[in-house]
Scaffold this active site. Structure first.
Site, PDB file in Angstrom:
ATOM      1  N   GLY A  47       0.832  -1.217   0.000  1.00 18.23           N
ATOM      2  CA  GLY A  47       0.000   0.000   0.000  1.00 18.23           C
ATOM      3  C   GLY A  47       0.858   1.254   0.000  1.00 18.23           C
ATOM      4  NE  ARG A 104      -5.372   9.102   4.304  1.00 16.87           N
ATOM      5  CZ  ARG A 104      -6.436   8.858   3.538  1.00 16.87           C
ATOM      6  NH1 ARG A 104      -6.755   9.691   2.577  1.00 16.87           N
ATOM      7  NH2 ARG A 104      -7.191   7.808   3.739  1.00 16.87           N
ATOM      8  CB  THR A 160      -5.689   5.433  18.649  1.00 20.23           C
ATOM      9  OG1 THR A 160      -4.796   5.058  17.615  1.00 20.23           O
ATOM     10  CG2 THR A 160      -4.913   6.035  19.807  1.00 20.23           C
ATOM     11  CG  HIS A 180      -8.613  10.084  12.977  1.00 16.66           C
ATOM     12  ND1 HIS A 180      -9.018   9.640  14.217  1.00 16.66           N
ATOM     13  CD2 HIS A 180      -7.301   9.735  12.850  1.00 16.66           C
ATOM     14  CE1 HIS A 180      -8.004   9.043  14.810  1.00 16.66           C
ATOM     15  NE2 HIS A 180      -6.943   9.083  14.012  1.00 16.66           N
ATOM     16  CE  LYS A 234      -9.593   6.111  12.134  1.00 18.13           C
ATOM     17  NZ  LYS A 234      -8.772   5.042  11.541  1.00 18.13           N
ATOM     18  NE  ARG A 268      -6.481   0.723  -4.545  1.00 15.98           N
ATOM     19  CZ  ARG A 268      -6.716   1.444  -5.649  1.00 15.98           C
ATOM     20  NH1 ARG A 268      -7.059   0.858  -6.769  1.00 15.98           N
ATOM     21  NH2 ARG A 268      -6.583   2.748  -5.632  1.00 15.98           N
ATOM     22  CB  ALA A 311      -4.687   0.818  17.632  1.00 12.77           C
TER      23      ALA A 311
HETATM   24  P1  NAD Z   1      -5.037   5.022   2.532  1.00 12.10           P
HETATM   25  O1  NAD Z   1      -6.376   4.626   1.986  1.00 12.10           O
HETATM   26  O2  NAD Z   1      -4.473   6.362   2.181  1.00 12.10           O
HETATM   27  O3  NAD Z   1      -3.930   3.924   2.138  1.00 12.10           O
HETATM   28  C1  NAD Z   1      -4.171   2.548   2.060  1.00 12.10           C
HETATM   29  C2  NAD Z   1      -3.462   2.061   0.811  1.00 12.10           C
HETATM   30  O4  NAD Z   1      -3.513   0.622   0.790  1.00 12.10           O
HETATM   31  C3  NAD Z   1      -4.135   2.560  -0.486  1.00 12.10           C
HETATM   32  O5  NAD Z   1      -3.162   3.167  -1.310  1.00 12.10           O
HETATM   33  C4  NAD Z   1      -4.702   1.292  -1.087  1.00 12.10           C
HETATM   34  O6  NAD Z   1      -4.736   1.320  -2.500  1.00 12.10           O
HETATM   35  C5  NAD Z   1      -3.706   0.270  -0.565  1.00 12.10           C
HETATM   36  N1  NAD Z   1      -4.178  -1.118  -0.696  1.00 12.10           N
HETATM   37  C6  NAD Z   1      -5.432  -1.597  -0.503  1.00 12.10           C
HETATM   38  N2  NAD Z   1      -5.447  -2.916  -0.793  1.00 12.10           N
HETATM   39  C7  NAD Z   1      -4.205  -3.272  -1.175  1.00 12.10           C
HETATM   40  C8  NAD Z   1      -3.588  -4.484  -1.611  1.00 12.10           C
HETATM   41  N3  NAD Z   1      -4.293  -5.617  -1.708  1.00 12.10           N
HETATM   42  N4  NAD Z   1      -2.264  -4.494  -1.923  1.00 12.10           N
HETATM   43  C9  NAD Z   1      -1.533  -3.355  -1.832  1.00 12.10           C
HETATM   44  N5  NAD Z   1      -2.071  -2.163  -1.445  1.00 12.10           N
HETATM   45  C10 NAD Z   1      -3.368  -2.130  -1.122  1.00 12.10           C
HETATM   46  O7  NAD Z   1      -5.174   4.863   4.110  1.00 12.10           O
HETATM   47  P2  NAD Z   1      -4.178   5.382   5.253  1.00 12.10           P
HETATM   48  O8  NAD Z   1      -4.675   6.664   5.814  1.00 12.10           O
HETATM   49  O9  NAD Z   1      -2.761   5.291   4.765  1.00 12.10           O
HETATM   50  O10 NAD Z   1      -4.452   4.286   6.376  1.00 12.10           O
HETATM   51  C11 NAD Z   1      -4.261   2.902   6.119  1.00 12.10           C
HETATM   52  C12 NAD Z   1      -4.597   2.117   7.390  1.00 12.10           C
HETATM   53  O11 NAD Z   1      -3.654   2.435   8.420  1.00 12.10           O
HETATM   54  C13 NAD Z   1      -5.990   2.441   7.976  1.00 12.10           C
HETATM   55  O12 NAD Z   1      -6.540   1.235   8.503  1.00 12.10           O
HETATM   56  C14 NAD Z   1      -5.677   3.408   9.098  1.00 12.10           C
HETATM   57  O13 NAD Z   1      -6.653   3.430  10.115  1.00 12.10           O
HETATM   58  C15 NAD Z   1      -4.364   2.838   9.601  1.00 12.10           C
HETATM   59  N6  NAD Z   1      -3.496   3.768  10.337  1.00 12.10           N
HETATM   60  C16 NAD Z   1      -2.860   3.255  11.403  1.00 12.10           C
HETATM   61  C17 NAD Z   1      -1.952   4.026  12.117  1.00 12.10           C
HETATM   62  C18 NAD Z   1      -1.186   3.380  13.242  1.00 12.10           C
HETATM   63  O14 NAD Z   1      -0.317   4.037  13.856  1.00 12.10           O
HETATM   64  N7  NAD Z   1      -1.430   2.096  13.530  1.00 12.10           N
HETATM   65  C19 NAD Z   1      -1.730   5.351  11.746  1.00 12.10           C
HETATM   66  C20 NAD Z   1      -2.403   5.878  10.629  1.00 12.10           C
HETATM   67  C21 NAD Z   1      -3.280   5.062   9.924  1.00 12.10           C
END
Ligand code: NAD
Length: 268
Positions: free
Chosen positions: A8, A12, A167, A156, A160, A35, A124
């Site tokens: 991914g 972001r 969290t 957020h 989201k 993806r 998380a």
């Molecule tokens: P986002 O939608 O910007 O990014 C997710 C990416 O994953 C997208 O580019 C999407 O195309 C890609 N993706 C989906 N399926 C895929 C696959 N099969 N193979 C490869 N790539 C694939 O979302 P984001 O804001 O980057 O957040 C992603 C996740 O991380 C969310 O669940 C969010 O809640 C979580 N998050 C966690 C933390 C933490 O500290 N744990 C912090 C921020 C975000």
């Protein structure tokens, strides 16, 4: 040198992770995926992250040919995709750092089963500040009796898709643990209409979704005559990305087991 795959990588968080790996002297990006139907396949991951070409282009998913080249997979994607990435990591014995949130109970069970034979960190929230807030919230809840009402608020960005945030739920679990109660029995989601008076011991949650807010969490303990707030504000996603790279490096010397970020921070 730890060889890292970021799945991914155009998301972001994916872009931040590319930067965090690049700035770390002990880690090297070797694979970046997106993806299969992404319009950004074949784009250089470094260009997307705004740090210039790294010679690693986005490929369609994790392919078998990569298995021998990877020491750690860092995954911030979506629950169904993460289950597939976990299966790949488990099949090839690769350390797995999981940041995706929004798993239901069934998916969580599948994850735990898949990852039983590989070193895995799931958190998380990977920021050091949030992990400190979790510890402080648990401690405060243990000291303040249920004369202090506990409310958790999170905010957020508008994109989201899950709520309350992973969290916020982790903070809920921390205060429930502090009070030695079960979160599920005390959790009150957003209120609406004639709700009646607040029940003693409720742990209330409220959620804001707006604009480009990176992530804000507040745990409020409100008694009669005083209030205490534990508040964390993330202003830059790099705090999560650096924490995830730190977790991946730490995993390189750990036995196969399921870990949380508190273990990464405690044992360093
Ligand atoms: P986002 O939608 O910007 O990014 C997710 C990416 O994953 C997208 O580019 C999407 O195309 C890609 N993706 C989906 N399926 C895929 C696959 N099969 N193979 C490869 N790539 C694939 O979302 P984001 O804001 O980057 O957040 C992603 C996740 O991380 C969310 O669940 C969010 O809640 C979580 N998050 C966690 C933390 C933490 O500290 N744990 C912090 C921020 C975000």
């Amino acid at each position: 040198m730890m060889r890292v795959a970021i799945v991914g990588a155009s998301g972001r968080m994916g872009r931040m992770l590319v930067r965090a790996v690049h700035e770390n002297d002990n880690a090297k990006l070797v694979v970046a995926t997106e993806r299969p139907n992404s319009s950004l396949l074949e784009t250089d991951a470094g260009e997307l992250a705004g740090i210039g070409a790294l010679g690693v282009c986005l490929s369609s998913g994790l392919q078998e040919k990569y298995a021998m080249q990877i020491d750690a997979i860092i995954d911030f994607t979506a629950p169904q995709a993460s289950l597939r990435h976990a299966a790949f990591a488990a099949k090839h014995g690769i350390a797995f750092v999981l940041g995706t949130t929004g798993f239901d109970e069934n998916a969580m069970r599948q994850l735990r089963t898949l990852c039983v034979n590989i070193p895995t960190v799931m958190a998380a929230n990977y920021s050091v500040g949030v992990n400190l807030s979790l510890a402080l919230a648990q401690q405060a809840a243990a000291i303040l009796d249920d004369d202090y009402d506990i409310e958790i608020h999170e905010a957020h960005h508008r994109f989201k898709v899950d709520a309350p945030s992973g969290t916020a739920l982790a903070l809920g679990k921390a205060v429930a643990d502090g009070r030695e109660v079960d979160l599920d029995e005390h959790l009150v989601p957003a209120r609406h209409g004639i709700t009646g008076a607040r029940k003693t011991g409720d742990i209330g949650f409220s959620v804001t979704r707006a604009g480009d807010i990176v992530g804000e969490h507040t745990v409020l303990f409100a008694g009669m005559g005083e209030r205490i707030e534990i508040k964390h504000i993330a202003t830059d996603r790099m705090c999560f990305a650096r924490g995830a790279v730190r977790a991946a490096l730490w995993l390189q010397s750990q036995p196969a087991q399921w870990y949380g970020m508190h273990e990464v921070l405690a044992q360093e």
